[in-house]
Enzyme design. Structure first.
Site, PDB file in Angstrom:
ATOM      1  N   ASP A   1       4.598  -7.606 -25.242  1.00 27.46           N
ATOM      2  CA  ASP A   1       5.127  -6.483 -26.021  1.00 27.46           C
ATOM      3  C   ASP A   1       6.351  -6.887 -26.827  1.00 27.46           C
ATOM      4  OD1 ASP A   1       5.469  -3.679 -26.816  1.00 27.46           O
ATOM      5  OD2 ASP A   1       7.232  -3.760 -25.509  1.00 27.46           O
TER       6      ASP A   1
ATOM      7  N   MET B   1      -1.171  -6.698  -3.832  1.00 27.34           N
ATOM      8  CA  MET B   1      -1.321  -5.949  -5.085  1.00 27.34           C
ATOM      9  C   MET B   1       0.023  -5.749  -5.777  1.00 27.34           C
ATOM     10  SD  MET B   1      -4.482  -5.778  -5.454  1.00 27.34           S
ATOM     11  CE  MET B   1      -4.347  -4.941  -7.012  1.00 27.34           C
ATOM     12  N   GLU B   2       1.076  -5.581  -4.997  1.00 27.56           N
ATOM     13  CA  GLU B   2       2.405  -5.423  -5.592  1.00 27.56           C
ATOM     14  C   GLU B   2       2.842  -6.703  -6.300  1.00 27.56           C
ATOM     15  OE1 GLU B   2       1.650  -2.098  -3.062  1.00 27.56           O
ATOM     16  OE2 GLU B   2       1.351  -4.229  -2.709  1.00 27.56           O
TER      17      GLU B   2
ATOM     18  N   LEU C   1      -6.054   3.214  -5.014  1.00 19.38           N
ATOM     19  CA  LEU C   1      -6.209   3.204  -3.561  1.00 19.38           C
ATOM     20  C   LEU C   1      -5.143   2.394  -2.836  1.00 19.38           C
ATOM     21  CD1 LEU C   1     -10.097   2.979  -3.409  1.00 19.38           C
ATOM     22  CD2 LEU C   1      -8.637   5.015  -3.323  1.00 19.38           C
ATOM     23  N   CYS C   2      -4.076   2.018  -3.546  1.00 21.52           N
ATOM     24  CA  CYS C   2      -2.965   1.296  -2.908  1.00 21.52           C
ATOM     25  C   CYS C   2      -2.057   2.271  -2.177  1.00 21.52           C
ATOM     26  CB  CYS C   2      -2.147   0.537  -3.952  1.00 21.52           C
ATOM     27  SG  CYS C   2      -2.939  -0.966  -4.504  1.00 21.52           S
ATOM     28  N   HIS C   3      -1.595   1.853  -1.014  1.00 24.10           N
ATOM     29  CA  HIS C   3      -0.656   2.664  -0.249  1.00 24.10           C
ATOM     30  C   HIS C   3       0.736   2.587  -0.870  1.00 24.10           C
ATOM     31  CE1 HIS C   3      -3.824   1.839   2.718  1.00 24.10           C
ATOM     32  NE2 HIS C   3      -3.455   2.973   3.275  1.00 24.10           N
TER      33      HIS C   3
END
Length: 166
Positions: free
Chosen positions: A136, A121-122, A83-85
């Site tokens: 990793d 969020m970014e 739901l992130c733009h």
């Protein structure tokens, strides 16, 4: 233009009144300068951190690769978080700092833009992806590493103004 979905009774904005997931309509919001800073850590064995600092791992320069991965993660956030733009980021900076006193790499990400929605969020995604990349690249020598303390440190801009973690 449709009205933005109202927040639910508990303040959640990504659900409509029927409880369905929605991407928030930000078209009526003012464009403002927005900056978010997030942080986190990758805890590891002392020998693993030494190998990172001395660039002694077979996969290469862990910190540089993780920095680039974090930047890519910020740019790909709407592909990962439903739901992130999609945003026109104007800045993504990711720093990875070895902390030998605590056997960890400290990660900080800063994202910025001028827009109608925040970049929290970014910034968080940048930290998470950078941390996962450290894992990793080092997992062959240390499977016990832990990603910890991924959190928002601060944000500015928008209707809610400035917020800083305590």
């Amino acid at each position: 233009m449709t009205d933005p979905a109202p927040a639910t009774a508990d303040g959640l904005t990504h659900f409509d009144t029927a409880g369905n997931a929605v991407m928030v309509d930000v078209s009526a919001k003012d464009e403002t300068e927005r900056v978010a800073v997030a942080g986190g850590c990758v805890e590891m064995a002392p020998a693993t951190l030494r190998a990172i600092i001395e660039r002694g791992l077979k996969k290469g320069d862990v910190l540089s690769v993780a920095q680039l991965a974090g930047i890519m993660g910020a740019k790909r956030t709407p592909d990962l978080i439903p739901l992130c733009h999609p945003l026109a980021l104007t800045k993504v900076a990711v720093e990875l700092t070895p902390d030998p006193d605590h056997d960890r790499v400290v990660i900080t990400a800063t994202c910025a833009l001028r827009g109608r929605t925040g970049v929290e969020m970014e910034a968080l995604t940048a930290v998470a992806v950078a941390g996962l990349t450290v894992y990793d690249m080092c997992k062959a020598v240390d499977k016990g590493m832990r990603l910890t303390d991924i959190r928002l440190l601060s944000k500015t801009g928008g209707k809610s103004g400035t917020w800083t973690a305590s």
